[in-house]
Design an enzyme around this catalytic site. Structure first.
Site, PDB file in Angstrom:
ATOM      1  N   ASP A   1      -8.116   6.015  10.864  1.00 13.54           N
ATOM      2  CA  ASP A   1      -8.002   5.516   9.492  1.00 13.54           C
ATOM      3  C   ASP A   1      -8.885   4.273   9.367  1.00 13.54           C
ATOM      4  OD1 ASP A   1      -7.198   4.616   7.021  1.00 13.54           O
ATOM      5  OD2 ASP A   1      -5.064   4.435   7.510  1.00 13.54           O
TER       6      ASP A   1
ATOM      7  N   ASP B   1     -11.662  -5.582   6.587  1.00 14.96           N
ATOM      8  CA  ASP B   1     -10.771  -6.747   6.657  1.00 14.96           C
ATOM      9  C   ASP B   1     -10.587  -7.192   8.109  1.00 14.96           C
ATOM     10  OD1 ASP B   1     -10.458  -6.458   3.922  1.00 14.96           O
ATOM     11  OD2 ASP B   1      -8.702  -5.166   4.154  1.00 14.96           O
TER      12      ASP B   1
ATOM     13  N   ASN C   1      -4.549  -8.532   4.848  1.00 17.51           N
ATOM     14  CA  ASN C   1      -5.110  -7.843   6.020  1.00 17.51           C
ATOM     15  C   ASN C   1      -5.985  -8.797   6.830  1.00 17.51           C
ATOM     16  OD1 ASN C   1      -3.925  -5.517   5.021  1.00 17.51           O
ATOM     17  ND2 ASN C   1      -5.815  -4.690   4.149  1.00 17.51           N
TER      18      ASN C   1
ATOM     19  N   GLU D   1     -10.275  -9.826  -4.654  1.00 13.12           N
ATOM     20  CA  GLU D   1      -9.102  -9.230  -5.298  1.00 13.12           C
ATOM     21  C   GLU D   1      -8.264 -10.307  -5.988  1.00 13.12           C
ATOM     22  OE1 GLU D   1      -8.256  -5.057  -2.938  1.00 13.12           O
ATOM     23  OE2 GLU D   1      -7.083  -6.790  -2.344  1.00 13.12           O
TER      24      GLU D   1
ATOM     25  N   ASP E   1       0.836  -1.202   0.000  1.00 13.72           N
ATOM     26  CA  ASP E   1       0.000   0.000   0.000  1.00 13.72           C
ATOM     27  C   ASP E   1       0.871   1.252   0.000  1.00 13.72           C
ATOM     28  OD1 ASP E   1      -2.185  -1.665   0.139  1.00 13.72           O
ATOM     29  OD2 ASP E   1      -2.731  -1.152   2.207  1.00 13.72           O
TER      30      ASP E   1
ATOM     31  N   GLY F   1      -3.605  -5.279   1.097  1.00 14.71           N
ATOM     32  CA  GLY F   1      -4.283  -6.304   0.301  1.00 14.71           C
ATOM     33  C   GLY F   1      -5.333  -6.926   1.198  1.00 14.71           C
TER      34      GLY F   1
HETATM   35  O1  RIB Z   1      -9.269  -3.247   2.323  1.00 13.62           O
HETATM   36  C1  RIB Z   1      -8.134  -2.413   2.322  1.00 13.62           C
HETATM   37  C2  RIB Z   1      -7.161  -2.896   1.299  1.00 13.62           C
HETATM   38  O2  RIB Z   1      -7.731  -2.713   0.018  1.00 13.62           O
HETATM   39  C3  RIB Z   1      -5.866  -2.131   1.250  1.00 13.62           C
HETATM   40  O3  RIB Z   1      -4.889  -2.659   2.114  1.00 13.62           O
HETATM   41  C4  RIB Z   1      -5.477  -2.193  -0.211  1.00 13.62           C
HETATM   42  O4  RIB Z   1      -4.342  -2.952  -0.463  1.00 13.62           O
HETATM   43  C5  RIB Z   1      -6.695  -2.765  -0.929  1.00 13.62           C
HETATM   44  O5  RIB Z   1      -6.532  -4.074  -1.249  1.00 13.62           O
END
Ligand code: RIB
Length: 320
Positions: free
Chosen positions: A261, A267, A42, A137, A13, A38
């Site tokens: 944040d 996640d 996460n 993803e 990130d 990701g």
């Molecule tokens: O859900 C957050 C994540 O979405 C981030 O860490 C980024 O990498 C994207 O995959």
């Protein structure tokens, strides 16, 4: 001990924090940071730090990002099963504002190489899992293979259908025991399956009967948890008794947080819920969701994605 197997993405990130999100064509000045992310990684870190044994199946490039994933997985005691790709490790560009909101663009890179054959070949990592958790993803065929392996092995097949713009076909939904969309993902799933048009901003305000009916139409055989941000979440079961719950539908309020944040909050919720379901299978589902809500709220009080996942303190898992 039964473990959580997470099948999904790893990203490096790149984060810019500014007072507000940029408008199209606008240049802002902000603070830059980089770190691991990701959705897959996460969630794997969250499940691990929420107390579960975790195996993480992913695809990595032969570069600094891939090395970072290996190093961090080892540091947290996560069993890493990585397909080695010639593509660069996945990346994400993230803008966050003073209220902790974000906008994200991902560059899938190696994540796009994860395939069904690799997932199927990781039978050892998947065998004995109590929960197999996937997101969107990764290519659909890899996600399908993960959910199929869950079914074959008697694990709970859990899908976090994120991000909202990723396609989910009927076969993929049918392979899930538990689906955990946020409001945008829920609206996208409804539009794609059954044609119901719901404004994502209106989801939290729908009455419980209406939300339950929509969830039942979406996943007639399983459970749906719609995460509603600061409004907590809505749970809908096909078979509440099988989940240790008395009610087929209910809301769970969010825990208040001093938000820094929100990147990765979903996640955190998914990883913690998977960990709770794997570790404490006899507990009512409602208690597992309350735990995941507390864990997700705590994750928003620090900056970053994977690095913001809190480590449990003694007694955290038993508090209710
Ligand atoms: O859900 C957050 C994540 O979405 C981030 O860490 C980024 O990498 C994207 O995959």
């Amino acid at each position: 001990m039964p473990h959580v197997a997470v099948v999904g993405s790893f990203n490096v990130d790149h984060v810019w924090r500014a007072p507000r999100l940029p408008r199209p064509g606008e240049t802002l000045s902000g603070e830059y940071a980089t770190g691991p992310g990701g959705k897959g990684f996460n969630q794997a870190i969250a499940a691990r730090r929420a107390g579960a044994e975790v195996r993480f199946l992913c695809a990595l490039g032969d570069d600094a990002g891939g090395a970072l994933a290996r190093e961090l997985a080892a540091a947290d005691g996560i069993g890493l099963h990585a397909l080695a790709s010639h593509a660069p490790t996945g990346t994400a560009g993230i803008y966050t504002d003073a209220e902790g909101r974000n906008s994200i663009v991902i560059g899938p890179g190696a994540n796009a190489a994860l395939d069904a054959a690799f997932v199927a070949a990781q039978a050892q990592a998947l065998a004995g899992a109590a929960v197999v958790l996937a997101q969107l993803e990764s290519p659909p065929e890899a996600v399908r293979a993960a959910l199929a392996a869950a079914r074959e092995g008697g694990a709970l097949a859990m899908l976090n259908p994120a991000p909202a713009n990723a396609p989910v076909d009927a076969a993929l939904l049918a392979a899930c025991d538990l689906v955990t969309p946020n409001e945008s993902e829920f609206a996208a799933l409804l539009a794609a399956h059954g044609g119901e048009r719901v404004d994502p901003d209106a989801v939290a305000a729908l009455d419980d009967d209406a939300l339950h009916a929509l969830c039942r139409a979406l996943l007639p055989h399983g459970s749906v948890v719609v995460t509603l941000g600061a409004a907590g979440c809505f749970v809908s079961h096909a078979d509440p008794a099988a989940c240790g719950d008395g009610d087929a539908r209910y809301r769970v309020p969010a825990r208040p947080a001093r938000v820094v944040d929100t990147t990765g909050a979903g996640d955190a919720f998914n990883g913690a819920l998977a960990a709770a379901l794997a570790q404490r299978p006899g507990r009512p589902f409602a208690a597992q969701v309350r735990f995941a809500n507390r864990y997700a709220a705590a994750s928003t009080e620090a900056a970053g994605a994977a690095v913001a996942m809190p480590r449990l303190r003694p007694g955290d898992a038993d508090a209710d």
